[in-house]
Design a protein around this motif. Structure first.
Motif, short mmCIF file in Angstrom:
data_model
loop_
_atom_site.label_atom_id
_atom_site.label_comp_id
_atom_site.label_asym_id
_atom_site.label_seq_id
_atom_site.Cartn_x
_atom_site.Cartn_y
_atom_site.Cartn_z
N ASP A 200 -59.18 -12.72 -55.80
CA ASP A 200 -58.80 -12.71 -56.65
C ASP A 200 -57.59 -13.27 -56.70
N GLY A 201 -56.82 -13.53 -57.70
CA GLY A 201 -55.34 -13.51 -58.15
C GLY A 201 -54.30 -13.23 -56.74
N TYR A 202 -54.42 -11.36 -56.64
CA TYR A 202 -53.91 -11.35 -56.22
C TYR A 202 -53.95 -11.54 -54.79
N PHE A 203 -54.85 -11.49 -54.21
CA PHE A 203 -55.53 -12.13 -53.54
C PHE A 203 -54.95 -13.07 -52.73
N TYR A 204 -54.89 -14.46 -53.33
CA TYR A 204 -54.19 -15.41 -53.08
C TYR A 204 -53.08 -15.54 -52.78
N TYR A 205 -52.30 -14.34 -53.99
CA TYR A 205 -50.45 -14.09 -54.06
C TYR A 205 -49.90 -13.78 -52.48
N SER A 206 -51.08 -12.76 -51.95
CA SER A 206 -50.70 -11.99 -51.00
C SER A 206 -50.78 -12.91 -49.60
N LEU A 207 -51.80 -13.78 -49.98
CA LEU A 207 -51.44 -14.71 -48.56
C LEU A 207 -51.29 -15.59 -48.56
N GLY A 208 -50.37 -16.64 -50.08
CA GLY A 208 -49.24 -17.24 -50.71
C GLY A 208 -48.71 -16.66 -49.46
N ASN A 209 -48.03 -15.64 -49.79
CA ASN A 209 -46.62 -15.19 -49.27
C ASN A 209 -46.63 -14.74 -47.75
N GLU A 210 -47.78 -14.87 -46.80
CA GLU A 210 -47.92 -14.75 -45.10
C GLU A 210 -48.20 -16.55 -45.30
N TYR A 211 -48.72 -17.16 -45.11
CA TYR A 211 -48.02 -18.32 -44.89
C TYR A 211 -46.51 -19.12 -45.57
N ALA A 212 -46.03 -18.54 -46.32
CA ALA A 212 -44.75 -18.73 -46.72
C ALA A 212 -43.51 -18.05 -46.36
N ARG A 213 -44.08 -16.89 -44.99
CA ARG A 213 -43.71 -16.53 -44.29
C ARG A 213 -42.95 -17.50 -43.35
N VAL A 214 -43.37 -18.07 -42.53
CA VAL A 214 -44.14 -18.95 -40.99
C VAL A 214 -43.74 -20.00 -42.28
N ASN A 215 -43.48 -20.43 -43.23
CA ASN A 215 -42.61 -21.59 -43.63
C ASN A 215 -43.97 -22.98 -43.57
N ASP A 216 -45.15 -22.48 -43.79
CA ASP A 216 -46.82 -23.39 -43.33
C ASP A 216 -46.39 -23.57 -45.35
N ILE A 217 -45.35 -24.42 -45.96
CA ILE A 217 -45.48 -24.56 -47.58
C ILE A 217 -46.33 -25.18 -47.56
N ASP A 218 -47.12 -26.38 -47.28
CA ASP A 218 -48.71 -27.11 -47.84
C ASP A 218 -49.37 -25.73 -48.17
N ALA A 220 -48.71 -22.24 -48.17
CA ALA A 220 -48.81 -21.37 -49.29
C ALA A 220 -48.50 -22.19 -50.67
N LEU A 221 -48.09 -23.13 -50.67
CA LEU A 221 -48.66 -24.01 -52.92
C LEU A 221 -50.33 -23.81 -52.59
N GLU A 222 -51.04 -24.08 -52.07
CA GLU A 222 -52.05 -23.85 -52.22
C GLU A 222 -52.54 -22.30 -52.83
N CYS A 223 -52.06 -21.36 -52.22
CA CYS A 223 -52.46 -20.03 -51.84
C CYS A 223 -52.27 -19.41 -53.29
N TYR A 224 -50.56 -20.38 -53.39
CA TYR A 224 -49.68 -19.95 -54.50
C TYR A 224 -50.53 -20.49 -56.00
N VAL A 249 -41.71 -21.03 -57.64
CA VAL A 249 -41.21 -21.65 -57.24
C VAL A 249 -39.80 -21.91 -56.44
N LYS A 250 -39.31 -20.75 -55.78
CA LYS A 250 -38.76 -21.00 -54.41
C LYS A 250 -39.06 -21.67 -53.19
N VAL A 251 -40.13 -21.37 -53.51
CA VAL A 251 -41.22 -21.99 -51.96
C VAL A 251 -41.19 -23.65 -52.77
#
Length: 496
Positions: A200-218, A220-224, A249-251
């Motif tokens: 669901d939305g929370y799943f993709y939000y959480s997955l985006g956070n993990e990609y953002a932590r390793v600086n995989d910007i694309d 992270a944004l796809e998930c967000y 916004v931060k990404v």
């Protein structure tokens, strides 16, 4: 008298570095401590037992909710506080918590604030639902980033959840105390194990956070953006939505995608009117683009937002910026002018080391900056688009034709011609805006000073965007018309 007894529930594994600090911090408020241990091989369990905790050994099944719920099932007191071993609550905050329980018999749960600490510095806080009545219907959901708020909302009136300013200190993002790489890999493994119907939305939000932590910007944004899409389809506003917006916004800011950031900020501010962090992020983005008046407006909004608004996360920008000094600097750099009074047109066929300096230098006074370049030029075109530049790509070597194509995109009252590497002082910019705001003349020569050759010349650089200038098909026709009119010399200088 209301029953305000408190069970503190935790799940742990190999937390001997942290658990003593945590248990020491809650010994004055906890009527019992329930600890679910998922396989510690260090001194975690023995330390917990020294504090009188009830320790329950369970096998780890890659499901945080399952472990959490075992701790809840063993709690016997009227209220439950959920903590992690890498957290603590101060004596003062604990006293406030117990006092709130005395005074609130009708509420079912409370949001608290989780303060993230790195090297003992507060780097920002977030809202967490950690305090709730002991009710068999209230259980955690989700293998990772588990939440209890959904079950509480389903089984009680949502208005029975209160907010407090009680703070829990969290040390889980401190690289000196936590193995962040190991934690990130664990989180990714758990998220990837989710079945499709649970994403669901929370799943993709959480997955985006993990990609953002390793600086995989694309990624992270796809998930967000996927999370945002799924969230917008809900009839309610989930607690995590404000965090999702801020993370987007931060990404975007960290990847210098300022045009996209401004677009998203415009949408988010309408939904979260007093979300302070959005205004500060907007201020920083405008500064990076050289738009100081806009940055000042955003900073003023930031300062004006109500203090102590516990609905939103807070990044504690005051810990890193002198807000008053920043406002003073923006006041000095700002130039008031009506909108779309000036366009800047730059011909840049190849990359120039100071092109961005020129663009940022005039961004405060130019509502639109048009850069004409060739299709096969080596300019960083994506970056130019990211900072809001109107890019006009051309072919061939007909410079006059290229100029007219760029000029066709100029929509302001006046057009200023600039070359890569040229700059205008702040005082000269002020004079320029004063001129175009009040003049009845159409064409102007401006002083151009070559600082390397110590040579000064007067060049045709500024003109009103008259309709008749748009009709010419060749540069010769355009130039002949210009020079058939009076061109006024003005004491405004461009430096190169």
């Amino acid at each position: 008298m209301f029953d305000n007894t408190l069970s503190v529930c935790m799940i742990v594994k190999n937390e001997e570095k942290n658990i003593n600090r945590c248990l020491q911090s809650i010994k004055h408020i906890a009527d019992e401590v329930i600890i679910v241990d998922t396989g510690s091989t260090d001194e975690t369990v023995s330390i917990a037992k020294k504090f009188g905790a009830k320790v329950i050994d369970v096998e780890w099944t890659n499901d945080f909710s399952q472990a959490r719920n075992i701790s809840l099932e063993n709690a016997t007191k009227n209220w439950i506080l959920v903590l992690d071993a890498d957290e603590e609550i101060s004596f003062e905050e604990g006293a406030k918590l117990k006092n709130i329980l005395k005074l609130n018999s009708k509420l079912e749960a409370f949001h608290l604030r989780l303060v993230n600490m790195v090297s003992n510095v507060d780097i920002g806080d977030s809202i967490v639902l950690r305090l709730f009545k002991n009710n068999v219907k209230y259980r955690f959901e989700g293998k990772m980033h588990e939440q209890i708020v959904h079950s509480i909302e389903r089984n009680s009136n949502g208005s029975l959840i209160g907010s407090t300013d009680i703070k829990i200190k969290h040390y889980g993002y401190d690289p000196n105390l936590a193995d962040l790489e190991k934690k990130q890999q664990r989180n990714m493994d758990l998220l990837n194990s989710y079945p499709l119907e649970k994403r669901d939305g929370y799943f993709y939000y959480s997955l985006g956070n993990e990609y953002a932590r390793v600086n995989d910007i694309d990624k992270a944004l796809e998930c967000y953006y996927k999370a945002l899409e799924l969230t917008n389809n809900l009839n309610v506003t989930p607690v995590y939505l404000a965090y999702l917006c801020l993370h987007i916004v931060k990404v975007l800011s960290s990847s210098k995608r300022y045009s996209e950031e401004f677009n998203m900020l415009s949408k988010f501010k309408k939904r979260f009117v007093n979300f302070k962090d959005l205004y500060f992020m907007e201020c920083l983005a405008y500064i990076e683009c050289g738009r100081y008046s806009k940055a000042k407006e955003s900073l003023i909004h930031y300062v004006a937002c109500p203090k102590g608004n516990y609905e939103y996360p807070c990044s504690k920008f005051e810990n890193y910026y002198n807000i008053q000094q920043l406002l003073d600097d923006l006041n000095k750099s700002s130039i008031n002018h009506k909108e779309n009074i000036l366009n800047v047109l730059i011909m840049a066929y190849e990359n120039h080391p100071k092109l961005l300096d020129t663009i940022k230098n005039v961004s405060e006074i130019a509502d639109n900056i048009i850069v004409v370049t060739k299709n096969d030029s080596n300019l960083d075109k994506q970056h130019l688009k990211n900072i809001g530049i109107h890019l006009v790509e051309v072919n061939g070597n007909n410079n006059g034709k290229h100029f007219l194509k760029g000029f066709a995109q100029c929509s302001g009252d006046f057009t200023l011609l600039m070359k890569p590497g040229e700059l205008i002082t702040l005082d000269a910019q002020d004079d320029l805006i004063e001129l175009v705001s009040n003049t009845s003349e159409n064409y102007f020569n401006i002083s151009v000073l070559d600082t390397q050759l110590n040579r000064q010349s007067s060049e045709f650089r500024l003109f009103k965007n008259l309709k008749e200038l748009k009709k010419y098909k060749t540069f010769k026709e355009f130039a002949d018309y210009i020079y058939s009119n009076e061109i006024l010399n003005v004491f405004i200088s461009i430096y190169k």
